[in-house]
Design an enzyme around this catalytic site. Sequence first.
Site, PDB file in Angstrom:
ATOM      1  N   THR A 154       0.859  -1.107   0.069  1.00 42.46           N
ATOM      2  CA  THR A 154      -0.078  -0.102   0.077  1.00 42.46           C
ATOM      3  C   THR A 154       0.855   1.077   0.077  1.00 42.46           C
ATOM      4  OG1 THR A 154      -1.852  -1.215   1.003  1.00 42.46           O
ATOM      5  CG2 THR A 154      -1.675   1.346   1.698  1.00 42.46           C
ATOM      6  N   ARG A 182     -14.473  -7.612  -0.418  1.00 41.52           N
ATOM      7  CA  ARG A 182     -13.486  -7.360   0.739  1.00 41.52           C
ATOM      8  C   ARG A 182     -12.965  -5.967   0.868  1.00 41.52           C
ATOM      9  NH1 ARG A 182      -7.602  -6.069   1.423  1.00 41.52           N
ATOM     10  NH2 ARG A 182      -7.344  -6.842   3.568  1.00 41.52           N
ATOM     11  N   SER A 184     -10.580  -3.086   2.424  1.00 41.67           N
ATOM     12  CA  SER A 184      -9.150  -2.987   3.037  1.00 41.67           C
ATOM     13  C   SER A 184      -9.196  -2.134   4.011  1.00 41.67           C
ATOM     14  CB  SER A 184      -8.349  -2.486   1.787  1.00 41.67           C
ATOM     15  OG  SER A 184      -7.332  -1.435   2.422  1.00 41.67           O
ATOM     16  N   THR A 203       0.236   0.059   6.457  1.00 48.70           N
ATOM     17  CA  THR A 203       0.409  -0.885   5.442  1.00 48.70           C
ATOM     18  C   THR A 203       0.486  -2.302   6.126  1.00 48.70           C
ATOM     19  OG1 THR A 203       1.294  -1.974   3.460  1.00 48.70           O
ATOM     20  CG2 THR A 203       2.971  -0.815   5.201  1.00 48.70           C
ATOM     21  N   GLY A 204       0.042  -3.442   5.474  1.00 47.23           N
ATOM     22  CA  GLY A 204       0.000  -4.752   6.085  1.00 47.23           C
ATOM     23  C   GLY A 204      -1.238  -5.347   5.834  1.00 47.23           C
ATOM     24  N   GLY A 206      -4.926  -5.940   5.945  1.00 47.50           N
ATOM     25  CA  GLY A 206      -5.972  -5.222   6.569  1.00 47.50           C
ATOM     26  C   GLY A 206      -6.730  -5.562   7.632  1.00 47.50           C
TER      27      GLY A 206
HETATM   28  N1  ASP Z   1      -3.233  -2.934   3.778  1.00 49.02           N
HETATM   29  C1  ASP Z   1      -3.814  -3.550   2.480  1.00 49.02           C
HETATM   30  C2  ASP Z   1      -4.896  -4.397   2.506  1.00 49.02           C
HETATM   31  O1  ASP Z   1      -5.235  -5.025   3.494  1.00 49.02           O
HETATM   32  C3  ASP Z   1      -2.585  -4.332   1.889  1.00 49.02           C
HETATM   33  C4  ASP Z   1      -1.157  -3.983   2.218  1.00 49.02           C
HETATM   34  O2  ASP Z   1      -1.015  -2.712   2.677  1.00 49.02           O
HETATM   35  O3  ASP Z   1      -0.375  -4.702   1.897  1.00 49.02           O
HETATM   36  O4  ASP Z   1      -5.548  -4.013   1.645  1.00 49.02           O
END
Ligand code: ASP
Length: 280
Positions: A154, A182, A184, A203-204, A206
């Site tokens: 992200t 879905r 985020s 980020t990470g 969700g």
């Molecule tokens: N946070 C984002 C999501 O879950 C994806 C990511 O940041 O890797 O959609």
Amino acid sequence: MKIIIHGGFFSESSTNAATKIAKQKALSEIVRSGYLYLENHSALETVVYTVSLLEDNELFNAGIGSQIQSDGKIRMSASIMDGSTLKMSGVINIEDVKNPVFVAQKLLDYEDKVLGGSGATAFARKKGFEVFSTEIPQRKAEYEAKLSGNRQGTVGCVALDKDGKLAVATSTGGKGFEMVGRISDSATVAGNYANTFCGVSLTGVGEDIVSGAVAAKIVTRVTDGFSLKDAFAKTFDELQPIDGFAGAIAIDKDGTIFHQDSHPTMVFASFDGAKEEVFG
Ligand code: ASP
């Protein structure tokens, strides 16, 4: 004036040394462009501009280069928050626009500030955002090879302007191969939040970020007197029971820049006019 950006996680399994160097170079250039822009613009204008540069760079999973969902379509999410007015706006699962963050910015002027799915896309068209496919051949190949679990991330930006105002913006192409519908974290207060004390972008995974209410918790703790470092430490500790996968960037009203990740390695860069830090 301060600025910090992130470009998601660097996944060793899916990327190589050349990609790492390319991401470092891109983040360094973009954080400096963002800082130059901040010299003559507000924090809010700057986070939108800077995230649009990240969306335009196909190395990152937002805008051009977004991940493809389980049905073969790209749906993107983005949000912005103005710390001084506490207004947040965003789009969830928007399709076929080049820069979701610009649509999020447009929505700040409306009473209905967060739009999802076909409503978000229809709003964008009505406001003149042209049909634009953000699909790139590499993502298509990954989709076809069903390389799930490829956490590309992200993008996000937090800025503190010369008037002491904070703002944050976050944009994502999602996790890839997700079920249609879905949602985020990126257009929620778990993934993107700011007030007059602090701004945070995530980020990470969700689902983990929402479970941990991460951005809102960090901002609340700083508001209640925690240092940024302590607010991060406590909030990341609380992710441990679920083995939460998250990385966050932040700036507080005094100009402290902070970042932390639960797993290796969030890619980020920050600049304060003198000192640049880029993930290594
Ligand atoms: N946070 C984002 C999501 O879950 C994806 C990511 O940041 O890797 O959609």
